[in-house]
Enzyme design. Sequence first.
Site, PDB file in Angstrom:
ATOM      1  N   ASP A  96      -4.962   3.566  -9.205  1.00 53.88           N
ATOM      2  CA  ASP A  96      -5.819   3.911  -8.056  1.00 53.88           C
ATOM      3  C   ASP A  96      -7.133   4.538  -8.505  1.00 53.88           C
ATOM      4  OD1 ASP A  96      -4.064   3.124  -6.113  1.00 53.88           O
ATOM      5  OD2 ASP A  96      -4.059   5.043  -5.059  1.00 53.88           O
ATOM      6  N   GLU A 155      -9.837   8.923  -1.732  1.00 48.31           N
ATOM      7  CA  GLU A 155      -8.725   9.865  -1.656  1.00 48.31           C
ATOM      8  C   GLU A 155      -8.476  10.547  -2.996  1.00 48.31           C
ATOM      9  OE1 GLU A 155      -5.203   7.918  -0.380  1.00 48.31           O
ATOM     10  OE2 GLU A 155      -4.139   9.795  -0.009  1.00 48.31           O
ATOM     11  N   ASP A 190      -9.015   4.415   5.244  1.00 47.25           N
ATOM     12  CA  ASP A 190      -8.133   3.333   5.696  1.00 47.25           C
ATOM     13  C   ASP A 190      -8.821   2.438   6.731  1.00 47.25           C
ATOM     14  OD1 ASP A 190      -5.715   4.063   4.331  1.00 47.25           O
ATOM     15  OD2 ASP A 190      -5.398   5.665   5.789  1.00 47.25           O
ATOM     16  N   ILE A 224      -6.420   1.143  -3.493  1.00 45.99           N
ATOM     17  CA  ILE A 224      -5.259   0.273  -3.250  1.00 45.99           C
ATOM     18  C   ILE A 224      -4.562   0.785  -2.002  1.00 45.99           C
ATOM     19  CG2 ILE A 224      -2.995  -0.533  -4.099  1.00 45.99           C
ATOM     20  CD1 ILE A 224      -4.113  -0.341  -6.936  1.00 45.99           C
ATOM     21  N   ASP A 225      -4.729   0.062  -0.914  1.00 46.58           N
ATOM     22  CA  ASP A 225      -4.023   0.461   0.305  1.00 46.58           C
ATOM     23  C   ASP A 225      -2.657  -0.221   0.308  1.00 46.58           C
ATOM     24  OD1 ASP A 225      -3.860   1.746   2.929  1.00 46.58           O
ATOM     25  OD2 ASP A 225      -3.819  -0.300   3.695  1.00 46.58           O
ATOM     26  N   ASP A 233     -10.852   2.890  -0.407  1.00 44.89           N
ATOM     27  CA  ASP A 233      -9.407   3.003  -0.618  1.00 44.89           C
ATOM     28  C   ASP A 233      -9.072   2.003  -1.719  1.00 44.89           C
ATOM     29  OD1 ASP A 233      -6.702   3.222  -0.662  1.00 44.89           O
ATOM     30  OD2 ASP A 233      -6.461   3.233   1.523  1.00 44.89           O
ATOM     31  N   THR A 261       0.112   1.244  -1.202  1.00 41.28           N
ATOM     32  CA  THR A 261       0.568   1.414  -2.591  1.00 41.28           C
ATOM     33  C   THR A 261       2.077   1.210  -2.711  1.00 41.28           C
ATOM     34  OG1 THR A 261       0.258   3.730  -2.058  1.00 41.28           O
ATOM     35  CG2 THR A 261      -1.160   2.836  -3.737  1.00 41.28           C
TER      36      THR A 261
HETATM   37  C1  2IP Z   1      -1.320   4.172   3.692  1.00 43.28           C
HETATM   38  C2  2IP Z   1      -0.727   2.787   3.851  1.00 43.28           C
HETATM   39  C3  2IP Z   1       0.454   2.881   4.743  1.00 43.28           C
HETATM   40  C4  2IP Z   1       0.037   3.314   6.132  1.00 43.28           C
HETATM   41  C5  2IP Z   1      -0.735   4.618   6.042  1.00 43.28           C
HETATM   42  C6  2IP Z   1      -1.867   4.594   5.028  1.00 43.28           C
HETATM   43  O1  2IP Z   1      -2.286   4.173   2.686  1.00 43.28           O
HETATM   44  O2  2IP Z   1      -1.655   1.880   4.392  1.00 43.28           O
HETATM   45  O3  2IP Z   1       1.076   1.649   4.747  1.00 43.28           O
HETATM   46  O4  2IP Z   1       1.188   3.478   6.901  1.00 43.28           O
HETATM   47  O5  2IP Z   1      -1.268   4.891   7.292  1.00 43.28           O
HETATM   48  O6  2IP Z   1      -2.472   5.833   4.935  1.00 43.28           O
HETATM   49  P1  2IP Z   1       1.817   2.293   7.760  1.00 43.28           P
HETATM   50  O7  2IP Z   1       2.157   1.169   6.846  1.00 43.28           O
HETATM   51  O8  2IP Z   1       2.996   2.917   8.429  1.00 43.28           O
HETATM   52  O9  2IP Z   1       0.731   1.897   8.725  1.00 43.28           O
HETATM   53  P2  2IP Z   1      -1.914   4.292   1.065  1.00 43.28           P
HETATM   54  O10 2IP Z   1      -0.941   3.211   0.738  1.00 43.28           O
HETATM   55  O11 2IP Z   1      -3.259   4.094   0.444  1.00 43.28           O
HETATM   56  O12 2IP Z   1      -1.359   5.669   0.904  1.00 43.28           O
HETATM   57 CA    CA Z   2      -4.641   3.855   2.369  1.00 45.84          CA
END
Ligand code: 2IP
Ligand code: CA
Length: 399
Positions: free
Chosen positions: A54, A79, A316, A155-156, A153, A158
């Site tokens: 990340d 982040e 996000d 890697i969203d 972000d 993760t």
């Molecule tokens: C997270 C990721 C999660 C999401 C959460 C984000 O970011 O996208 O999947 O939750 O809101 O903050 P959900 O899948 O329940 O929507 P990261 O993976 O960068 O921590």
């Molecule tokens: Ca994210």
Amino acid sequence: MSEILQELLRVSEKAANIARACRQQEALFQLLIEEKKEGERNKKFTVDFKTLADVLVQEVIKQNMENKFPGLEKNIFGEESNEFTNDLGEKITVRLCSTKEETAELLGKVLNGNQLASEALAKVVHQDVVFSDPTLDSTEISIPQDTLGIWVDPIDSTYQYIKGSTDIQPNQGIFPSGLQCVTILIGVYDKQTGVPLMGVINQPFVSQDPNTLRWKGRCYWGLSYMGTNIHSLQPGISKGNSRGTQEDSSSSEVGTSRPFSAIISTSEKESIKAALARVCGNSIFRAAGAGYKSLCVVQGLVDVYIFSEDTTFKWDSCAAHAILRAMGGGMVDLKECLERNPETGLDLPQLLYHMENEGATGVDRWANRGGLIAYRCRKRLEAFLSLLIPNLEPLRTQT
Ligand code: 2IP
Ligand code: CA
């Protein structure tokens, strides 16, 4: 032409290469596997590899932008912090050095001397990437650099990235989980007004070649600035029509004649799910990743992405919000939408990106506190809300 957006597209592809390399190169993949073993995390290495990947992606984005647009790096936020302290109490700042060898040496310190992995990572980080989009290349637009802030972000989703499932079947084009839910998000906003102006969503894992097992990705972008609205899904400029063409769609298109569809988090509240079931029937999809869910709205796979909790953050939502704006849509604060009152005005409460939440600390300073709704078409959103709100009412009075 928007040189900043062109460069963001290119660096997002570089970031996608790093994300793919960590899964596909043996020396790096072994480190990701370590992450999976519960209880063993962090023991072997100074940092967990997920965090390092990340941070590295974030630094690559920052430093590539700095090279081309000096000064811009001060306004790039994400982040992760790039400072680590190793077991010896040494502070290590992860950054890109001027040569591959120096970067490998630095990475070696955080990877406990794992030379193979450090060299493999340094190689991909220093690899040249050429990436462009002809529509963007032919667009004449210049945006002053000092007015911009950038949310990254790296890697969203993760969790899906580490898990790495490759065999999830999509439901009507939507992947509930798996590598397809991983995205790299870069959103640019106006520092004065907080309005999102440009966005890039890079999806590194879209399809896998069955023979080579190599992954192909896809990149989406949008720009909405001073009446110019362009995006990668529908090339062409619409000048002086900041809402795009979708607003003018026929009433049967935007109204209630076609059933509504929504994408939600797997952790959504029961009360919201119950109300949604009354509005959308069976057309409710669950998927991982805030970035991926927003991308499903961008792609037109669903009408809205709705989330009632405060656990998404500016990084996000900013990229997708900018793209949706360029398409005539947006992203609004759910709580404020539900409290909208004709007497105080019916403007949509768009999310903004420049101000911290009052009284909050840590990452919560940048949380989308009131939840969100992402949409492509304003009229369709209004029609959706007019059905959702009365369906939430009985539940509200019960509690
Ligand atoms: C997270 C990721 C999660 C999401 C959460 C984000 O970011 O996208 O999947 O939750 O809101 O903050 P959900 O899948 O329940 O929507 P990261 O993976 O960068 O921590
Ligand atoms: Ca994210």
